[in-house]
Motif scaffolding. Structure first.
Motif: not given
Length: 409
Positions: A43, A67, A72, A74-75, A109, A113
């Protein structure tokens, strides 16, 4: 076969704090090959990407754009080989979104993400059941020092994995950079059938990331061509995890921004050139440098005309100094007011043409000597201004035809 391209040195693939990578064999198209990769991002990372300009872009490209545009955080990234999920219509989007949801569910998530990436055969349905079944194994494999396996896991017709890394100091803090890419055919500027991923633990503001990714792509992946085909799936993603112990970089014009960009561009160029060196059937690596243009865009226009010419590329394969083909390509590049009497042509140190005509001192054996080399520089001087630009390409061999004729078998 590749041109002076060695396998990556694992010692130079630096772990990037905040990024873990897992790779598995999911049997997406063929058994017993790495074909499913997950990239887990802590994160707070800054992420951006550059994608193909082909209007018939693949479902995962569409979703990645959406996305990223959503804002968002991005993870995670999910990468599969063996199937491009392109030319698959709404069903392809549905399947790509389902893979995002499946990984997001395991990581607790949101699907937004997750960025999905696919490469392989076009117009075949994505085997989502195999991807979903392979997720646990890929996640169990996730670790920071997995860059080499990741480079192997995204290969298609590549013969050599492509991965490079470097480190630098920014304000007294050690910063690591590592990147991987894949691609060997259907390679053309405006991105190519390539996937490229680069991560650094440098601290970079999210607002700066798109500029950084775009400038890195412009200086590297948008300077290569193998066969002139722009793919449906090209993607280049840059991650800054913001873990290094220096102040956040908010401008590429700052000393810190310039240092970081230079180091990342060096890695990006090595990754891009590795794609050309591993071009399908390639036996020669060719740099085409155009000087004396009015603009860089004009120089690129001429360079690509040369790089995309089948006649030029086959002459290089044959080591045939039929160099009028290069001058012809310069002439049809599309510069309406180009004066041929201002043009000089060089092959490495050999001065071939002067003011648009054969150099009286040029000897055929000198041209052939250069053409037999595995690495060649073509230099064209337009005599119109001070702009300069370079692209990298390869020759066109019998093996290119064989590889692409048999690609789906």
């Amino acid at each position: 076969m590749s041109v002076n391209l060695s396998a990556p040195n694992p010692a130079e693939l630096y772990p990037v704090s905040g990024v873990r990578i897992g790779v598995t064999e999911a049997g997406i198209r063929k058994a017993n090959r790495k074909d499913l990769t997950v990239v887990l991002i802590d994160k707070g990372a800054s992420v951006s990407g550059v994608f193909t300009q082909n209007r018939f872009c693949a479902a995962p490209v569409q979703i990645c754009r959406e996305h990223l545009a959503s804002g968002a955080g991005i993870r995670a990234m999910l990468i599969n080989t063996g199937n491009a999920n392109a030319g698959t219509g709404q069903d392809g989007r549905t399947r790509a979104l389902r893979t995002c949801a499946a990984l997001a569910d395991k990581l607790k998530l949101s699907p937004q993400d997750v960025l999905p990436f696919s490469t392989g055969v076009i117009m075949e349905s994505l085997p989502i059941e195999r991807i979903e079944a392979g997720l646990d194994s890929a996640l169990a494999d996730a670790r920071e020092d997995n860059w080499l396996r990741a480079a192997e896991g995204i290969m298609t017709t590549d013969t050599v994995a492509k991965a490079y890394g470097t480190q630098l100091m920014i304000d007294g803090a050690l910063v690591s950079i590592t990147g991987i890419s894949k691609g060997a055919g259907m390679i053309r500027p405006n991105m190519a059938t390539m996937l490229g991923f680069m991560a650094t633990d440098a601290c970079v503001s999210q607002a700066l990331m798109h500029q950084l990714a775009t400038e890195l792509a412009e200086g590297s992946f948008n300077r290569v061509t193998v066969d002139g085909d722009t793919s449906t799936n090209d993607s280049f993603v840059v991650i800054a995890t913001n873990k290094a112990a220096h102040a956040t970089i908010a401008s590429l014009d700052s000393p810190q921004g310039q240092a970081l960009k230079a180091a990342m561009l060096d890695v990006a160029q090595k990754l891009a050139q590795a794609i050309v060196r591993d071009g399908e059937g390639a036996t020669k690596f060719i740099a085409i440098r155009v000087e004396g243009g009015k603009t860089q865009a004009e120089c690129r226009q001429v360079a690509y005309a040369i790089a995309h010419s089948p006649l030029v590329k086959t002459a290089f394969f044959a080591s045939d100094p039929n160099l009028g083909r290069i001058l012809a390509a310069v002439g049809y590049a599309g510069i309406s007011d180009l004066e041929q009497t201002g043009i000089d042509l060089y092959l490495d140190d050999v001065h071939v043409a002067v003011q648009g005509g054969r150099n009286p001192l040029y000897r055929e054996e000198d041209g052939q000597r250069v053409m037999k080399q595995s690495e060649i520089t073509v230099r064209v001087v337009l005599g119109r201004g001070d702009a300069v630009d370079t692209v990298w390409t390869c020759d066109l061999s019998h093996d290119y035809v064989t590889i692409n004729a048999d690609y789906r078998s």
